[in-house]
Design a protein around this motif. Sequence first.
Motif, PDB file in Angstrom:
ATOM      1  N   GLU A  13      31.440  19.021 102.052  1.00 38.18           N
ATOM      2  CA  GLU A  13      30.253  19.759 101.517  1.00 38.18           C
ATOM      3  C   GLU A  13      30.250  21.469 101.798  1.00 38.18           C
ATOM      4  O   GLU A  13      30.961  21.309 102.805  1.00 38.18           O
ATOM      5  CB  GLU A  13      29.084  19.474 102.583  1.00 38.18           C
ATOM      6  CG  GLU A  13      27.872  20.011 102.121  1.00 38.18           C
ATOM      7  CD  GLU A  13      26.793  19.577 100.495  1.00 38.18           C
ATOM      8  OE1 GLU A  13      25.914  20.061 100.236  1.00 38.18           O
ATOM      9  OE2 GLU A  13      27.312  18.089 100.854  1.00 38.18           O
ATOM     10  N   LEU A  16      34.217  21.824  99.371  1.00 39.09           N
ATOM     11  CA  LEU A  16      35.115  21.222  98.424  1.00 39.09           C
ATOM     12  C   LEU A  16      34.268  21.183  97.006  1.00 39.09           C
ATOM     13  O   LEU A  16      32.809  20.954  97.196  1.00 39.09           O
ATOM     14  CB  LEU A  16      35.179  19.445  98.499  1.00 39.09           C
ATOM     15  CG  LEU A  16      34.844  18.687  96.923  1.00 39.09           C
ATOM     16  CD1 LEU A  16      36.936  18.614  96.720  1.00 39.09           C
ATOM     17  CD2 LEU A  16      35.278  17.370  96.998  1.00 39.09           C
ATOM     18  N   THR A  17      34.239  22.262  96.754  1.00 43.67           N
ATOM     19  CA  THR A  17      33.833  23.155  95.093  1.00 43.67           C
ATOM     20  C   THR A  17      33.991  22.546  93.819  1.00 43.67           C
ATOM     21  O   THR A  17      33.481  22.951  92.507  1.00 43.67           O
ATOM     22  CB  THR A  17      33.778  24.351  95.223  1.00 43.67           C
ATOM     23  OG1 THR A  17      34.910  24.777  95.235  1.00 43.67           O
ATOM     24  CG2 THR A  17      33.573  24.712  96.294  1.00 43.67           C
ATOM     25  N   ARG A  20      35.721  16.808  92.446  1.00 45.67           N
ATOM     26  CA  ARG A  20      34.504  16.693  93.832  1.00 45.67           C
ATOM     27  C   ARG A  20      34.723  14.859  93.114  1.00 45.67           C
ATOM     28  O   ARG A  20      34.367  14.031  93.981  1.00 45.67           O
ATOM     29  CB  ARG A  20      33.151  16.564  93.432  1.00 45.67           C
ATOM     30  CG  ARG A  20      32.451  18.336  94.411  1.00 45.67           C
ATOM     31  CD  ARG A  20      31.188  18.470  94.149  1.00 45.67           C
ATOM     32  NE  ARG A  20      30.389  16.957  95.616  1.00 45.67           N
ATOM     33  CZ  ARG A  20      30.605  16.844  96.257  1.00 45.67           C
ATOM     34  NH1 ARG A  20      31.121  17.760  97.019  1.00 45.67           N
ATOM     35  NH2 ARG A  20      30.382  15.795  97.562  1.00 45.67           N
ATOM     36  N   THR A  24      34.007  11.251  95.333  1.00 43.58           N
ATOM     37  CA  THR A  24      32.986  10.448  94.891  1.00 43.58           C
ATOM     38  C   THR A  24      33.330   9.448  94.452  1.00 43.58           C
ATOM     39  O   THR A  24      32.370   8.219  94.372  1.00 43.58           O
ATOM     40  CB  THR A  24      32.225  11.278  93.825  1.00 43.58           C
ATOM     41  OG1 THR A  24      32.859  12.040  93.230  1.00 43.58           O
ATOM     42  CG2 THR A  24      31.147  12.272  94.766  1.00 43.58           C
ATOM     43  N   CYS A  44      41.197  17.511 102.493  1.00 45.78           N
ATOM     44  CA  CYS A  44      40.244  17.858 102.076  1.00 45.78           C
ATOM     45  C   CYS A  44      41.166  19.405 101.620  1.00 45.78           C
ATOM     46  O   CYS A  44      40.895  20.310 102.563  1.00 45.78           O
ATOM     47  CB  CYS A  44      38.970  17.715 101.554  1.00 45.78           C
ATOM     48  SG  CYS A  44      37.480  18.941 101.723  1.00 45.78           S
TER      49      CYS A  44
END
Length: 130
Positions: A13, A16-17, A20, A24, A44
Amino acid sequence: MTTIFAKMLIAAEGFLTAYRSDLTEHDAACCAKLKAGDAGVWICRPSGTSMITFPTPFAEAEINQLAAFQSNMIHVHAIHPGAHWYTFTVTQDGGIGHLTPVSATGAMLFTAKRIEEVNRRPIAPVRLAA
């Protein structure tokens, strides 16, 4: 009891920009298969994630996958020095366990130890047909 995947979501949160879906979709699918005794490394970075699991039992053929991931970790560390590194261990089926922040070196040592464990495991003798 929190799943390793839920802990990954929290860790990613705000960091990670991009990409994703690495987390996910791909990491979520890997985490869904985790069972007690499994372990692994998760990386990450702002532009995606990398994950390798060390399943239990570990198939002898998967040693090449570990060696390739070890090489990839060196590359990630060189290109993304600010990446966040984690090891995970699964304590219960369903992907429940620990996600531990470590240094890149710590993750590489964790992987090297796993390779060593696999290499030292006794191999069943070959049986020749009569």
